[in-house]
Design a protein around this motif. Structure first.
Motif, mmCIF file in Angstrom:
data_model
loop_
_atom_site.group_PDB
_atom_site.id
_atom_site.type_symbol
_atom_site.label_atom_id
_atom_site.label_comp_id
_atom_site.label_asym_id
_atom_site.label_seq_id
_atom_site.Cartn_x
_atom_site.Cartn_y
_atom_site.Cartn_z
ATOM 1 N N PHE A 168 -10.235 3.323 6.945
ATOM 2 C CA PHE A 168 -9.676 3.983 8.123
ATOM 3 C C PHE A 168 -8.205 3.619 8.304
ATOM 4 O O PHE A 168 -7.353 4.491 8.470
ATOM 5 C CB PHE A 168 -10.474 3.593 9.369
ATOM 6 N N ILE A 169 -7.908 2.328 8.248
ATOM 7 C CA ILE A 169 -6.522 1.869 8.366
ATOM 8 C C ILE A 169 -5.948 1.753 6.960
ATOM 9 O O ILE A 169 -6.347 0.882 6.180
ATOM 10 C CB ILE A 169 -6.435 0.515 9.095
ATOM 11 N N GLY A 170 -5.030 2.645 6.626
ATOM 12 C CA GLY A 170 -4.459 2.654 5.285
ATOM 13 C C GLY A 170 -3.657 1.396 4.988
ATOM 14 O O GLY A 170 -2.921 0.898 5.842
ATOM 15 N N LYS A 171 -3.784 0.910 3.748
ATOM 16 C CA LYS A 171 -3.066 -0.296 3.328
ATOM 17 C C LYS A 171 -1.879 0.027 2.422
ATOM 18 O O LYS A 171 -1.201 -0.867 1.932
ATOM 19 C CB LYS A 171 -4.027 -1.246 2.596
ATOM 20 N N ASP A 172 -1.670 1.310 2.167
ATOM 21 C CA ASP A 172 -0.507 1.760 1.408
ATOM 22 C C ASP A 172 -0.214 3.194 1.836
ATOM 23 O O ASP A 172 -0.954 3.781 2.638
ATOM 24 C CB ASP A 172 -0.745 1.658 -0.106
ATOM 25 N N THR A 173 0.858 3.769 1.308
ATOM 26 C CA THR A 173 1.278 5.098 1.757
ATOM 27 C C THR A 173 0.215 6.158 1.495
ATOM 28 O O THR A 173 -0.103 6.974 2.367
ATOM 29 C CB THR A 173 2.596 5.504 1.069
ATOM 30 N N SER A 176 -2.822 5.749 3.714
ATOM 31 C CA SER A 176 -2.449 6.058 5.099
ATOM 32 C C SER A 176 -2.389 7.566 5.320
ATOM 33 O O SER A 176 -2.827 8.080 6.361
ATOM 34 C CB SER A 176 -1.092 5.434 5.435
ATOM 35 N N MET A 177 -1.860 8.289 4.333
ATOM 36 C CA MET A 177 -1.792 9.747 4.436
ATOM 37 C C MET A 177 -3.184 10.368 4.451
ATOM 38 O O MET A 177 -3.484 11.239 5.275
ATOM 39 C CB MET A 177 -0.975 10.314 3.276
ATOM 40 N N LEU A 178 -4.050 9.914 3.548
ATOM 41 C CA LEU A 178 -5.402 10.471 3.483
ATOM 42 C C LEU A 178 -6.186 10.173 4.755
ATOM 43 O O LEU A 178 -6.882 11.041 5.292
ATOM 44 C CB LEU A 178 -6.146 9.918 2.265
ATOM 45 N N SER A 179 -6.070 8.949 5.262
ATOM 46 C CA SER A 179 -6.765 8.597 6.499
ATOM 47 C C SER A 179 -6.246 9.425 7.665
ATOM 48 O O SER A 179 -7.020 9.899 8.501
ATOM 49 C CB SER A 179 -6.587 7.107 6.804
ATOM 50 N N GLY A 180 -4.936 9.594 7.714
ATOM 51 C CA GLY A 180 -4.351 10.373 8.802
ATOM 52 C C GLY A 180 -4.821 11.808 8.797
ATOM 53 O O GLY A 180 -5.171 12.372 9.849
ATOM 54 N N ILE A 181 -4.850 12.418 7.612
ATOM 55 C CA ILE A 181 -5.274 13.812 7.506
ATOM 56 C C ILE A 181 -6.759 13.972 7.819
ATOM 57 O O ILE A 181 -7.160 14.786 8.661
ATOM 58 C CB ILE A 181 -4.968 14.369 6.098
#
Length: 250
Positions: A168-173, A176-181
């Motif tokens: 859920f909380i991205g640890k890299d870019t 983070s993008m996939l979790s956000g989307i």
């Protein structure tokens, strides 16, 4: 044997029916459609009839040419046959025919009132009243085009393929993008569905479909049922009704 065809902006989905039974389903990227590709995907099946629902007129013309080489003359939704549903849109001609086909399929197969969410190139939300009327809906950008926009409109964000996030909380870019989307659109979907169900009235159920539904259904909590072939089933039903009307006139 009937060939049902749903032409979308990203993919063309084909379904081969014998009566009510779906014998085969396959997809071809919209920008990759060609006679050889289509024939290979079709395999040994030899449909004699076809019906098309399309949101890409140029591709519709191209596909009609391909089908004519096989002596198949398809019915076009919105041109040769209308979806038999009362359309309450302010300008009825503006509604995408695929949205009306989905609404009709839900009326026939699942009952009303209902809310339909279609996870396609765009995500559409459509409402069908208890009186079996198409009331309208909402349109938001789809997951893939939103992900593409992040990389195209920024200097440092990479291009990614849509897939399930590992955390859920991205640890890299990238994560983070996939979790956000995915989580972001799941939250958006649930919130809109909650409001739409309340507005639609008691007993409203939510049915989900579309190319990204298998991914998003894992993260959305307001979906009651999934039907990945809803549009194809709707086209099959509409073709059956059209044939009945033609028979009455003969």
């Amino acid at each position: 044997m009937l060939l049902t065809i749903d032409i979308g902006n990203t993919n063309i989905t084909f379904g081969i029916f014998m009566g009510k039974k779906l014998l085969r389903r396959f997809d071809i990227p919209t920008d990759k459609l060609g006679y050889a590709t289509f024939k290979k995907k079709l395999g040994s099946f030899k449909p004699s009839q076809a019906i098309i629902c399309s949101v890409v007129p140029k591709v519709t013309r191209h596909l009609k040419g391909i089908l004519s080489r096989m002596l198949i003359h398809p019915l076009i939704i919105g041109k040769d046959v209308r979806v038999p549903i009362k359309n309450l849109y302010r300008k009825p001609s503006e509604v995408g025919q695929d949205r009306l086909v989905n609404a009709y399929a839900v009326i026939r197969l699942y009952g009303t009132p209902a809310v339909i969410v279609d996870f396609g190139t765009a995500i559409t939300f459509d409402v069908v009243s208890k009186n079996k009327e198409y009331r309208g809906g909402l349109i938001v950008p789809g997951l893939k085009i939103s992900l593409e926009a992040l990389s195209r409109r920024t200097a440092l964000l990479p291009k990614l393929e849509l897939r399930a996030p590992h955390e859920f909380i991205g640890k890299d870019t990238k994560s983070s993008m996939l979790s956000g989307i995915v989580y972001g659109f799941a939250s958006l979907t649930d919130q809109l569905l909650s409001q739409l169900k309340k507005d639609t009235g008691k007993g409203a159920h939510v049915l989900a479909t579309g190319g990204d539904v298998s991914l998003m259904a894992r993260y959305c909590r307001r979906i009651d049922k999934i039907d990945e072939t809803l549009t194809l089933k709707g086209l099959n039903l509409i073709y059956g009704e059209a044939k009945k009307e033609i028979s009455k006139k003969v």
